[in-house]
Design an enzyme around this catalytic site. Structure first.
Site, short mmCIF file in Angstrom:
data_model
loop_
_atom_site.label_atom_id
_atom_site.label_comp_id
_atom_site.label_asym_id
_atom_site.label_seq_id
_atom_site.Cartn_x
_atom_site.Cartn_y
_atom_site.Cartn_z
N LYS A 30 6.56 -5.08 8.52
CA LYS A 30 5.91 -4.96 7.21
C LYS A 30 6.43 -3.70 6.53
CE LYS A 30 1.58 -3.53 6.53
NZ LYS A 30 1.66 -2.58 5.41
N ASP A 57 4.68 -5.60 1.58
CA ASP A 57 3.24 -5.41 1.32
C ASP A 57 3.03 -4.43 0.18
OD1 ASP A 57 0.45 -5.12 1.65
OD2 ASP A 57 0.68 -3.73 3.34
N LEU A 58 3.23 -4.91 -1.06
CA LEU A 58 3.07 -4.01 -2.22
C LEU A 58 1.78 -4.29 -2.98
CD1 LEU A 58 6.76 -3.65 -3.47
CD2 LEU A 58 5.42 -2.13 -1.99
N LYS A 59 1.04 -5.32 -2.58
CA LYS A 59 -0.31 -5.60 -3.09
C LYS A 59 -0.38 -5.52 -4.61
CE LYS A 59 -2.56 -3.50 0.99
NZ LYS A 59 -1.46 -2.75 1.60
N ASP A 62 -2.54 -6.51 -11.35
CA ASP A 62 -2.37 -6.12 -12.76
C ASP A 62 -2.68 -7.36 -13.60
OD1 ASP A 62 -1.45 -4.81 -15.16
OD2 ASP A 62 -0.17 -3.55 -13.91
N PRO A 64 -1.94 -10.84 -15.54
CA PRO A 64 -1.04 -11.91 -15.07
C PRO A 64 0.41 -11.76 -15.52
CG PRO A 64 -3.15 -12.85 -15.71
CD PRO A 64 -3.21 -11.38 -16.09
N ASN A 65 0.66 -11.42 -16.79
CA ASN A 65 2.03 -11.35 -17.29
C ASN A 65 2.85 -10.29 -16.54
OD1 ASN A 65 4.07 -12.14 -19.27
ND2 ASN A 65 3.81 -10.04 -20.03
N THR A 118 -9.20 -3.76 5.12
CA THR A 118 -9.86 -3.55 6.43
C THR A 118 -10.43 -2.13 6.57
OG1 THR A 118 -7.67 -3.08 7.36
CG2 THR A 118 -8.54 -5.32 7.66
N ARG A 180 -6.57 -2.67 16.80
CA ARG A 180 -6.61 -1.47 17.65
C ARG A 180 -6.69 -1.88 19.11
NH1 ARG A 180 -5.01 0.55 13.77
NH2 ARG A 180 -5.75 2.37 12.62
N GLY A 209 0.28 -1.25 13.09
CA GLY A 209 1.06 -0.08 12.70
C GLY A 209 1.05 0.97 13.79
N ARG A 210 0.13 1.93 13.64
CA ARG A 210 0.14 3.12 14.50
C ARG A 210 0.05 2.83 15.99
NH1 ARG A 210 -4.02 5.80 10.32
NH2 ARG A 210 -4.36 3.58 10.02
O1 LIG Z 1 -6.57 -4.75 4.41
C1 LIG Z 1 -5.50 -4.20 4.75
C2 LIG Z 1 -4.30 -4.47 4.14
C3 LIG Z 1 -3.17 -3.85 4.60
N1 LIG Z 1 -3.21 -2.96 5.61
C4 LIG Z 1 -1.93 -2.35 6.07
O2 LIG Z 1 -1.71 -2.66 7.45
C5 LIG Z 1 -1.21 -1.52 8.15
C6 LIG Z 1 -2.16 -1.16 9.24
O3 LIG Z 1 -1.73 0.01 9.89
P1 LIG Z 1 -2.46 0.62 11.19
O4 LIG Z 1 -1.67 1.84 11.48
O5 LIG Z 1 -2.33 -0.44 12.26
O6 LIG Z 1 -3.87 0.90 10.83
C7 LIG Z 1 -0.99 -0.43 7.10
O7 LIG Z 1 0.36 -0.48 6.70
C8 LIG Z 1 -1.88 -0.84 5.94
O8 LIG Z 1 -1.32 -0.48 4.69
C9 LIG Z 1 -4.40 -2.68 6.20
O9 LIG Z 1 -4.48 -1.86 7.14
N2 LIG Z 1 -5.53 -3.31 5.76
#
Ligand SMILES: O=c1ccn([C@@H]2O[C@H](COP(=O)(O)O)[C@@H](O)[C@H]2O)c(=O)[nH]1
Length: 231
Positions: A30, A57-59, A62, A64-65, A118, A180, A209-210
């Protein structure tokens, strides 16, 4: 395709290359704001050319246009998944798909919608964001809007994945961050779960991620998690 998507939350191309080098197979990664704002969008074709799958993942969120125009350009990068915020509403999500259809050279990327981040708890959603009701009902509602707009799935927590599959169907993708391991600190995440629970709840993909990137042995941790998800 692997069910574990590794969040490359790094600030340089060098860190990305150092992280990916020890993997001897293509993985699903991602690329989010941190890496894109540091390296630019060229990081997407660069990682794709290494053979990896990419969730960009740039979410987008804004009018619609604007989202349509943004997606038209993102479609050219070759990412496998892109996303928007469901809070932008159905016309915005439909516009995202129109932009992708216009911009894609060949198959368009999958497009999914973030429901409630989350990092948002029940208490925060009600008292800070001013949204009443339960998180699960809000997430289900956003997921139904995303489906009505023609999107391919949503980002949600593990705790909502089963309910979303019940109302939107098994084919509708649930991509779940907030993962986690039992020994991990939950940090800024509020709606967290283990990979084992994600598997049990039928999540299509987990985003980690981490727990992987900061592990002493990222490749080993990745494989341990993948084994749970594929098992
Ligand atoms: O609701 C959301 C949407 C995106 N994220 C992204 O996922 C990873 C999670 O990273 P961890 O280090 O495992 O916590 C991160 O890039 C967020 O931008 C999210 O956590 N929750």
């Amino acid at each position: 395709m692997s069910k574990t998507i590794v969040a490359l939350d790094f600030s340089s191309r060098q860190e990305v290359e150092n992280f990916l080098r020890p993997f001897d197979e293509p993985i699903f990664v991602k690329i989010g704001m941190e890496l894109t704002y540091a390296c630019g969008l060229d990081i997407v074709p660069l990682v794709k050319d290494m053979g990896h799958h990419v969730f960009l993942d740039l979410k987008l969120h804004d009018i619609p246009n604007t989202v349509k125009g943004g997606m038209k350009n993102l479609a050219k990068l070759g990412a496998d998944i892109v996303n928007v915020h469901a809070a932008g509403g159905i016309p915005m999500m439909e516009a995202a798909l129109d932009g992708l259809a216009e911009g894609a050279q060949g198959k368009r990327p999958l497009c999914i919608a973030v429901t409630q981040l989350t990092s948002v708890s029940q208490e925060m959603m009600n008292n800070q964001l001013g949204i009443s009701g339960t998180v699960i009902d809000c997430v289900k509602h956003y997921a139904q809007n995303a489906k009505a707009a023609g999107l391919d799935g949503v980002v949600c927590s593990v705790h909502e994945a089963k309910a979303i599959h019940d109302v939107c169907g098994k084919e509708f993708l649930t991509v779940t961050p907030g993962i986690r391991l039992l020994t991990d600190d939950r940090g800024d995440q509020k709606r967290v779960a283990t990979p084992e629970y994600a598997k049990e709840q039928g999540c299509d993909y987990i985003v980690v991620g981490r727990s992987i990137t900061k592990s002493d042995d990222p490749v080993k941790t990745y494989h341990q998690i993948e084994e749970i998800m594929e098992g």
